[in-house]
Design an enzyme around this catalytic site. Structure first.
Site, PDB file in Angstrom:
ATOM      1  N   ARG A 179      34.043  38.025  37.370  1.00  0.00           N
ATOM      2  CA  ARG A 179      32.834  38.809  37.633  1.00  0.00           C
ATOM      3  C   ARG A 179      32.638  39.926  36.613  1.00  0.00           C
ATOM      4  O   ARG A 179      31.548  40.451  36.457  1.00  0.00           O
ATOM      5  CB  ARG A 179      32.873  39.362  39.064  1.00  0.00           C
ATOM      6  CG  ARG A 179      32.620  38.269  40.097  1.00  0.00           C
ATOM      7  CD  ARG A 179      33.001  38.695  41.500  1.00  0.00           C
ATOM      8  NE  ARG A 179      34.440  38.611  41.748  1.00  0.00           N
ATOM      9  CZ  ARG A 179      35.024  38.913  42.908  1.00  0.00           C
ATOM     10  NH1 ARG A 179      34.281  39.337  43.911  1.00  0.00           N
ATOM     11  NH2 ARG A 179      36.331  38.797  43.052  1.00  0.00           N
TER      12      ARG A 179
ATOM     13  N   ASN B 189      38.937  79.497   9.544  1.00  0.00           N
ATOM     14  CA  ASN B 189      37.525  79.314   9.853  1.00  0.00           C
ATOM     15  C   ASN B 189      37.068  78.021   9.205  1.00  0.00           C
ATOM     16  O   ASN B 189      37.090  77.890   7.977  1.00  0.00           O
ATOM     17  CB  ASN B 189      36.701  80.490   9.342  1.00  0.00           C
ATOM     18  CG  ASN B 189      35.258  80.367   9.825  1.00  0.00           C
ATOM     19  OD1 ASN B 189      34.939  80.712  10.946  1.00  0.00           O
ATOM     20  ND2 ASN B 189      34.404  79.810   8.983  1.00  0.00           N
TER      21      ASN B 189
ATOM     22  N   LEU C  98      49.275  42.410  42.854  1.00  0.00           N
ATOM     23  CA  LEU C  98      48.542  41.224  42.410  1.00  0.00           C
ATOM     24  C   LEU C  98      47.668  41.571  41.208  1.00  0.00           C
ATOM     25  O   LEU C  98      46.754  42.390  41.305  1.00  0.00           O
ATOM     26  CB  LEU C  98      47.664  40.691  43.546  1.00  0.00           C
ATOM     27  CG  LEU C  98      48.397  40.347  44.851  1.00  0.00           C
ATOM     28  CD1 LEU C  98      47.443  39.636  45.802  1.00  0.00           C
ATOM     29  CD2 LEU C  98      49.619  39.479  44.580  1.00  0.00           C
TER      30      LEU C  98
ATOM     31  N   LYS D  23      41.061  41.844  33.878  1.00  0.00           N
ATOM     32  CA  LYS D  23      40.384  42.886  34.653  1.00  0.00           C
ATOM     33  C   LYS D  23      41.236  44.146  34.800  1.00  0.00           C
ATOM     34  O   LYS D  23      40.745  45.261  34.622  1.00  0.00           O
ATOM     35  CB  LYS D  23      40.018  42.347  36.039  1.00  0.00           C
ATOM     36  CG  LYS D  23      39.411  43.402  36.929  1.00  0.00           C
ATOM     37  CD  LYS D  23      38.691  42.815  38.100  1.00  0.00           C
ATOM     38  CE  LYS D  23      39.628  42.249  39.129  1.00  0.00           C
ATOM     39  NZ  LYS D  23      38.884  41.786  40.313  1.00  0.00           N
TER      40      LYS D  23
ATOM     41  N   GLN E 103      52.014  33.666  37.629  1.00  0.00           N
ATOM     42  CA  GLN E 103      51.322  32.697  38.485  1.00  0.00           C
ATOM     43  C   GLN E 103      50.643  31.709  37.529  1.00  0.00           C
ATOM     44  O   GLN E 103      49.732  32.088  36.797  1.00  0.00           O
ATOM     45  CB  GLN E 103      50.289  33.427  39.355  1.00  0.00           C
ATOM     46  CG  GLN E 103      49.625  32.537  40.379  1.00  0.00           C
ATOM     47  CD  GLN E 103      48.449  33.244  41.069  1.00  0.00           C
ATOM     48  OE1 GLN E 103      48.014  34.319  40.654  1.00  0.00           O
ATOM     49  NE2 GLN E 103      47.929  32.628  42.111  1.00  0.00           N
TER      50      GLN E 103
ATOM     51  N   ASN F 242      35.400  44.686  40.843  1.00  0.00           N
ATOM     52  CA  ASN F 242      35.184  43.298  40.456  1.00  0.00           C
ATOM     53  C   ASN F 242      34.144  43.151  39.359  1.00  0.00           C
ATOM     54  O   ASN F 242      34.072  42.126  38.711  1.00  0.00           O
ATOM     55  CB  ASN F 242      34.727  42.483  41.675  1.00  0.00           C
ATOM     56  CG  ASN F 242      35.769  42.506  42.784  1.00  0.00           C
ATOM     57  OD1 ASN F 242      36.953  42.347  42.532  1.00  0.00           O
ATOM     58  ND2 ASN F 242      35.332  42.739  44.002  1.00  0.00           N
TER      59      ASN F 242
HETATM   60  C1  UD1 Z   1      40.070  40.331  48.160  1.00  0.00           C
HETATM   61  C2  UD1 Z   1      40.289  39.901  49.622  1.00  0.00           C
HETATM   62  C3  UD1 Z   1      39.168  40.482  50.478  1.00  0.00           C
HETATM   63  C4  UD1 Z   1      39.140  41.978  50.339  1.00  0.00           C
HETATM   64  C5  UD1 Z   1      39.043  42.383  48.864  1.00  0.00           C
HETATM   65  C6  UD1 Z   1      39.276  43.894  48.734  1.00  0.00           C
HETATM   66  C7  UD1 Z   1      41.391  37.708  49.607  1.00  0.00           C
HETATM   67  C8  UD1 Z   1      41.185  36.247  49.767  1.00  0.00           C
HETATM   68  N1  UD1 Z   1      40.290  38.439  49.718  1.00  0.00           N
HETATM   69  O1  UD1 Z   1      38.855  39.726  47.716  1.00  0.00           O
HETATM   70  O2  UD1 Z   1      39.376  40.155  51.847  1.00  0.00           O
HETATM   71  O3  UD1 Z   1      38.062  42.522  51.071  1.00  0.00           O
HETATM   72  O4  UD1 Z   1      40.047  41.735  48.074  1.00  0.00           O
HETATM   73  O5  UD1 Z   1      39.098  44.336  47.427  1.00  0.00           O
HETATM   74  O6  UD1 Z   1      42.487  38.142  49.380  1.00  0.00           O
HETATM   75  N2  UD1 Z   1      44.686  37.649  42.184  1.00  0.00           N
HETATM   76  C9  UD1 Z   1      45.819  37.029  41.690  1.00  0.00           C
HETATM   77  N3  UD1 Z   1      45.880  35.672  41.688  1.00  0.00           N
HETATM   78  C10 UD1 Z   1      44.890  34.891  42.172  1.00  0.00           C
HETATM   79  C11 UD1 Z   1      43.736  35.526  42.672  1.00  0.00           C
HETATM   80  C12 UD1 Z   1      43.676  36.898  42.669  1.00  0.00           C
HETATM   81  O7  UD1 Z   1      46.751  37.695  41.257  1.00  0.00           O
HETATM   82  O8  UD1 Z   1      45.039  33.659  42.132  1.00  0.00           O
HETATM   83  C13 UD1 Z   1      44.642  39.118  42.177  1.00  0.00           C
HETATM   84  C14 UD1 Z   1      43.498  39.701  41.365  1.00  0.00           C
HETATM   85  O9  UD1 Z   1      43.919  39.957  40.044  1.00  0.00           O
HETATM   86  C15 UD1 Z   1      43.163  40.980  42.108  1.00  0.00           C
HETATM   87  C16 UD1 Z   1      43.566  40.688  43.535  1.00  0.00           C
HETATM   88  O10 UD1 Z   1      44.424  39.574  43.485  1.00  0.00           O
HETATM   89  O11 UD1 Z   1      43.898  42.071  41.621  1.00  0.00           O
HETATM   90  C17 UD1 Z   1      42.384  40.396  44.430  1.00  0.00           C
HETATM   91  O12 UD1 Z   1      41.686  39.281  43.947  1.00  0.00           O
HETATM   92  P1  UD1 Z   1      40.095  39.259  43.882  1.00  0.00           P
HETATM   93  O13 UD1 Z   1      39.677  37.960  43.306  1.00  0.00           O
HETATM   94  O14 UD1 Z   1      39.592  40.480  43.245  1.00  0.00           O
HETATM   95  O15 UD1 Z   1      39.767  39.247  45.453  1.00  0.00           O
HETATM   96  P2  UD1 Z   1      38.404  39.680  46.174  1.00  0.00           P
HETATM   97  O16 UD1 Z   1      37.435  38.575  46.067  1.00  0.00           O
HETATM   98  O17 UD1 Z   1      38.010  41.012  45.709  1.00  0.00           O
HETATM   99 CA    CA Z   2      38.823  42.469  44.128  1.00  0.00          CA
END
Ligand code: UD1
Ligand code: CA
Length: 420
Positions: free
Chosen positions: A17, A345, A10, A24, A74, A229
């Site tokens: 953030r 040198n 993902l 990111k 996506q 994050n």
């Molecule tokens: C997520 C988890 C949380 C966990 C944490 C660990 C969920 C809902 N929450 O939260 O339980 O403790 O990771 O680090 O999954 N991303 C996409 N498409 C989207 C949204 C996100 O590809 O629509 C990707 C982001 O780029 C990232 C990953 O998914 O690499 C996680 O997303 P992020 O928003 O960082 O989730 P957290 O709030 O950290």
């Molecule tokens: Ca995260």
């Protein structure tokens, strides 16, 4: 590795953030986009089918994907469940285990993912989570367990009540699913939460309700699964990765006098018995031979190569330059786009003026040349073998082998009798 394993990475997220225009997953950790560390994992584990879910500035991120990794876009960033659903669209017909990796967890080790996969496959579970109990749980989803201590769900911090916030076990996000079981629940995820997003984590309670088998293993070193994050977390990840890199060098016979102030990019090569002194920055794509001395306060930039027994001393900056064996550049200076031979040198304060305002130009310095202190070499220029420049010279023309030049602009000082 098993053909029945596919991986979804993902990496579509924006960098809300991080407050950044750069996606990111492209923010560097020790000189390398964090996504690359995650790509290493699928390569090291020989996972044949890997899908990367891209979104925010996907054209930029795509450049980092390697052969065999399929990008899917996506379109709207609706949450991690939607991202996984998008990823699955590239895995039609696949049956087996799907391992989910997050593009923002660069510290994760292959041994850990392997352990999770083995455990998941042996247990024949519908889902297996990698959990951890960190000192600070802020930002992570909390693991909910039932009275038999079985995993029953995950609640995101934003949606957790005060009681749930006290839970010390968190979701690292790294998980394995049986593809069929995942398909069955994914379509039932609803955005009923504070962020109005489709949460992958909701699949767990849905599976639980379906009487699915959910398992988990606990990670002992939480740092490994740290999700990045914010810029503060990015700095922490850099620090942790740097100590891993530095320790690896020390294990292989490189002395690092003060690891805390030695920044060495991932992928640097350093030979045995080289000493890295404090406050040294070594950027990516740098090669250092054996028995060299680097720093203190040196900055070796991209494309620097130091052959064996080179000394690159205090306040020296180099870029796209090669220093031959036993060459000494022990004091402050700048060497850019230079090919420097052996036993040269390079005096204190030598500056290679490689940029003429339009383009970068090359400098060549032959073996055993002696560059006097405070010489400015205005590239493009060739300084022959054994040639010498006087202190303070400004070299604007080629210097034949064995010749001595001095002055501004530098002129032949004294010809050697007999040969040129
Ligand atoms: C997520 C988890 C949380 C966990 C944490 C660990 C969920 C809902 N929450 O939260 O339980 O403790 O990771 O680090 O999954 N991303 C996409 N498409 C989207 C949204 C996100 O590809 O629509 C990707 C982001 O780029 C990232 C990953 O998914 O690499 C996680 O997303 P992020 O928003 O960082 O989730 P957290 O709030 O950290
Ligand atoms: Ca995260």
């Amino acid at each position: 590795m098993n053909k029945k394993i596919a991986c979804i990475i993902l990496a579509a997220g924006k960098s809300t953030r991080m407050k950044s225009g750069t996606p990111k997953v492209l923010h560097p950790v020790c000189g390398r986009p964090m996504l690359e560390y995650v790509l290493d994992l699928t390569e090291q584990l020989c996972i044949k089918r890997t899908v990367a879910v891209l979104g925010f500035k996907h054209a930029e991120v795509r450049k980092y994907l390697r052969a065999g990794i399929k990008p899917v876009i996506q379109k709207r960033l609706l949450g991690t469940a939607d991202a996984v659903k998008t990823g699955l669209s590239a895995l039609k017909g696949f049956q087996g285990t799907v391992v989910i990796l997050y593009g923002d967890t660069p510290l994760l080790k292959k041994e850990t993912v392997k352990k999770l996969l083995d455990y998941h496959i042996q247990g024949n579970a519908d889902a297996t989570l990698l959990t951890a109990t960190p000192e600070k749980c802020a930002g992570y989803g909390r693991i909910l367990r039932d009275k038999y201590s079985s995993i029953a769900g995950i609640v995101e911090e934003k949606d957790a009540d005060d009681f749930q916030k006290e839970i010390r076990e968190v979701n690292t996000g790294i998980s394995c699913f049986n593809k069929k079981s995942l398909d069955a629940v994914l379509k039932n995820v609803r955005p009923n939460n504070r962020k109005k997003e489709y949460y992958l984590t909701d699949c767990i309670s849905l599976l639980y309700k379906n009487k699915g088998l959910i398992d988990g293993i606990k990670l002992s070193d939480i740092d490994e699964a740290m999700g990045i994050n914010s810029r503060v977390e990015l700095a922490k990840a850099n620090r942790l990765m740097q100590s891993r890199i530095n320790e690896e060098f020390m294990k292989h016979g490189v002395s690092i006098v003060d690891p805390a102030t030695s920044h060495i990019a991932f992928g640097t090569r350093i030979g045995q018995d080289t000493v890295i002194y404090p406050f040294t920055v070594i950027e990516r794509n740098v090669k250092i031979g054996k028995c060299c001395s680097v720093g203190p306060f040196a900055r070796l930039r991209e494309g620097t190569e130091l052959c064996d027994n080179v000394s690159a001393g205090s306040f020296l900056e180099t870029v796209r330059s090669k220093l031959g064996p036993k060459t000494l550049a022990k004091h402050f200076g700048y060497l850019g786009d230079s090919r420097i031979g052996s036993n040269v040198n390079v005096g204190a304060g030598t500056v290679v003026a490689n940029f003429d305002g339009k383009k970068k130009n090359l400098t060549a310095i032959g073996d055993r040349a002696f560059i006097g202190s405070d010489t400015v070499i205005v590239a493009p220029v060739k300084i022959g073998r054994g040639a010498r420049t006087g202190a303070g010279s400004v070299v604007t023309r080629d210097v034949p082998a064995g010749e001595t030049v001095a002055g501004v602009p530098a002129k032949a000082f004294k010809k050697r009798r007999g040969k040129r």
